[in-house]
Scaffold this motif. Structure first.
Motif, mmCIF file in Angstrom:
data_model
loop_
_atom_site.group_PDB
_atom_site.id
_atom_site.type_symbol
_atom_site.label_atom_id
_atom_site.label_comp_id
_atom_site.label_asym_id
_atom_site.label_seq_id
_atom_site.Cartn_x
_atom_site.Cartn_y
_atom_site.Cartn_z
ATOM 1 N N ARG A 188 -94.104 -8.421 -37.730
ATOM 2 C CA ARG A 188 -93.003 -7.699 -38.347
ATOM 3 C C ARG A 188 -93.175 -6.210 -38.091
ATOM 4 O O ARG A 188 -94.278 -5.721 -37.930
ATOM 5 N N LEU A 189 -92.056 -5.507 -38.101
ATOM 6 C CA LEU A 189 -92.014 -4.099 -37.719
ATOM 7 C C LEU A 189 -92.000 -3.192 -38.943
ATOM 8 O O LEU A 189 -91.202 -3.386 -39.859
ATOM 9 N N LEU A 190 -92.884 -2.191 -38.945
ATOM 10 C CA LEU A 190 -92.895 -1.148 -39.959
ATOM 11 C C LEU A 190 -92.759 0.180 -39.219
ATOM 12 O O LEU A 190 -93.667 0.594 -38.504
ATOM 13 N N VAL A 191 -91.602 0.805 -39.364
ATOM 14 C CA VAL A 191 -91.334 2.071 -38.676
ATOM 15 C C VAL A 191 -91.691 3.195 -39.631
ATOM 16 O O VAL A 191 -91.204 3.234 -40.757
ATOM 17 N N ASN A 192 -92.532 4.125 -39.178
ATOM 18 C CA ASN A 192 -92.917 5.230 -40.063
ATOM 19 C C ASN A 192 -92.413 6.564 -39.527
ATOM 20 O O ASN A 192 -91.947 6.659 -38.398
ATOM 21 N N ARG A 193 -92.497 7.570 -40.370
ATOM 22 C CA ARG A 193 -92.102 8.951 -40.053
ATOM 23 C C ARG A 193 -90.639 9.055 -39.631
ATOM 24 O O ARG A 193 -90.284 9.805 -38.736
ATOM 25 N N VAL A 194 -89.794 8.298 -40.293
ATOM 26 C CA VAL A 194 -88.363 8.293 -39.995
ATOM 27 C C VAL A 194 -87.737 9.572 -40.557
ATOM 28 O O VAL A 194 -87.946 9.912 -41.722
ATOM 29 N N ASP A 237 -81.887 12.830 -31.826
ATOM 30 C CA ASP A 237 -83.197 13.266 -31.366
ATOM 31 C C ASP A 237 -84.268 12.202 -31.632
ATOM 32 O O ASP A 237 -85.416 12.357 -31.225
ATOM 33 N N MET A 238 -83.866 11.145 -32.345
ATOM 34 C CA MET A 238 -84.774 10.060 -32.701
ATOM 35 C C MET A 238 -83.960 8.777 -32.734
ATOM 36 O O MET A 238 -82.802 8.797 -33.140
ATOM 37 N N MET A 239 -84.571 7.683 -32.297
ATOM 38 C CA MET A 239 -83.886 6.395 -32.376
ATOM 39 C C MET A 239 -83.767 5.965 -33.830
ATOM 40 O O MET A 239 -84.662 6.235 -34.635
ATOM 41 N N SER A 240 -82.680 5.288 -34.160
ATOM 42 C CA SER A 240 -82.538 4.765 -35.514
ATOM 43 C C SER A 240 -83.471 3.566 -35.688
ATOM 44 O O SER A 240 -83.935 2.966 -34.707
ATOM 45 N N VAL A 241 -83.731 3.229 -36.930
ATOM 46 C CA VAL A 241 -84.580 2.085 -37.232
ATOM 47 C C VAL A 241 -83.960 0.823 -36.633
ATOM 48 O O VAL A 241 -84.654 -0.003 -36.035
ATOM 49 N N LYS A 242 -82.658 0.694 -36.751
ATOM 50 C CA LYS A 242 -81.954 -0.468 -36.202
ATOM 51 C C LYS A 242 -82.116 -0.534 -34.685
ATOM 52 O O LYS A 242 -82.352 -1.609 -34.125
ATOM 53 N N LEU A 291 -87.141 -3.930 -29.810
ATOM 54 C CA LEU A 291 -88.376 -4.708 -29.844
ATOM 55 C C LEU A 291 -88.119 -6.192 -30.118
ATOM 56 O O LEU A 291 -88.946 -7.033 -29.773
ATOM 57 N N GLY A 292 -87.015 -6.508 -30.781
ATOM 58 C CA GLY A 292 -86.735 -7.893 -31.134
ATOM 59 C C GLY A 292 -87.699 -8.450 -32.158
ATOM 60 O O GLY A 292 -88.035 -9.625 -32.139
ATOM 61 N N VAL A 293 -88.150 -7.584 -33.064
ATOM 62 C CA VAL A 293 -89.112 -7.962 -34.094
ATOM 63 C C VAL A 293 -88.447 -7.769 -35.453
ATOM 64 O O VAL A 293 -87.794 -6.748 -35.686
ATOM 65 N N PRO A 294 -88.613 -8.732 -36.374
ATOM 66 C CA PRO A 294 -88.020 -8.571 -37.709
ATOM 67 C C PRO A 294 -88.564 -7.332 -38.423
ATOM 68 O O PRO A 294 -89.749 -7.008 -38.319
ATOM 69 N N LEU A 295 -87.703 -6.662 -39.148
ATOM 70 C CA LEU A 295 -88.068 -5.422 -39.839
ATOM 71 C C LEU A 295 -88.754 -5.699 -41.166
ATOM 72 O O LEU A 295 -88.215 -6.394 -42.016
ATOM 73 N N LEU A 296 -89.945 -5.145 -41.322
ATOM 74 C CA LEU A 296 -90.663 -5.208 -42.598
ATOM 75 C C LEU A 296 -90.264 -4.030 -43.472
ATOM 76 O O LEU A 296 -90.105 -4.151 -44.675
ATOM 77 N N GLY A 297 -90.077 -2.868 -42.856
ATOM 78 C CA GLY A 297 -89.700 -1.697 -43.629
ATOM 79 C C GLY A 297 -89.658 -0.447 -42.770
ATOM 80 O O GLY A 297 -90.048 -0.459 -41.607
ATOM 81 N N ALA A 298 -89.169 0.617 -43.386
ATOM 82 C CA ALA A 298 -89.096 1.922 -42.733
ATOM 83 C C ALA A 298 -89.600 2.960 -43.727
ATOM 84 O O ALA A 298 -89.192 2.961 -44.887
ATOM 85 N N ILE A 299 -90.477 3.807 -43.268
ATOM 86 C CA ILE A 299 -91.098 4.818 -44.120
ATOM 87 C C ILE A 299 -90.606 6.193 -43.682
ATOM 88 O O ILE A 299 -90.772 6.573 -42.523
#
Length: 120
Positions: free
Chosen positions: A19-25, A34-39, A45-53
């Motif tokens: 699962r994906l945890l995106v940080n420093r959003v 200037d940055m890709m969205s979490v979506k 990546l095709g990985v289920p989202l665990l969360g975004a920090i």
């Protein structure tokens, strides 16, 4: 790039519960492209989202002091996001915080409430 490589290595080694945890959003950087969205990251990546920090200076302060952010008395958005991700790891349903939109100030929210329009 690194996340894509790690996801590939995990899959190659038979680790499929990923699962994906995106940080420093940073919503302001997402809005300015200037940055890709979490979506976008999740779809790439095709990985289920665990969360975004969200990016949060309190994370740095907490780390330097050796104090867990989630134990602070003053709630931070990053601390809440970490707690929510931890709950999802153990199988509890919890909400995902939308970090793709910049935070609005109280005056902007009040103005939108009275005018009935979204100022973004």
């Amino acid at each position: 790039r690194d996340a894509d490589r790690v996801a590939g290595l995990l899959e190659a080694n038979g680790i499929l519960d990923v699962r994906l945890l995106v940080n420093r959003v940073r919503a302001d950087m997402i809005k300015n492209n200037d940055m890709m969205s979490v979506k976008d990251v999740q779809e790439m990546l095709g990985v289920p989202l665990l969360g975004a920090i969200p990016e949060d200076t309190e994370v740095i302060v907490s780390t330097n002091r050796g104090e867990p952010l989630v134990l602070k008395k003053k709630l931070t958005l990053a601390g809440i996001a970490y707690e929510n991700a931890a709950r999802r790891i153990v199988g509890k349903q919890d909400f995902l915080i939308d970090l793709d939109q910049p935070k609005k100030g109280i005056f902007q929210n009040i103005k939108e409430f009275f005018t009935g329009e979204d100022l973004d």
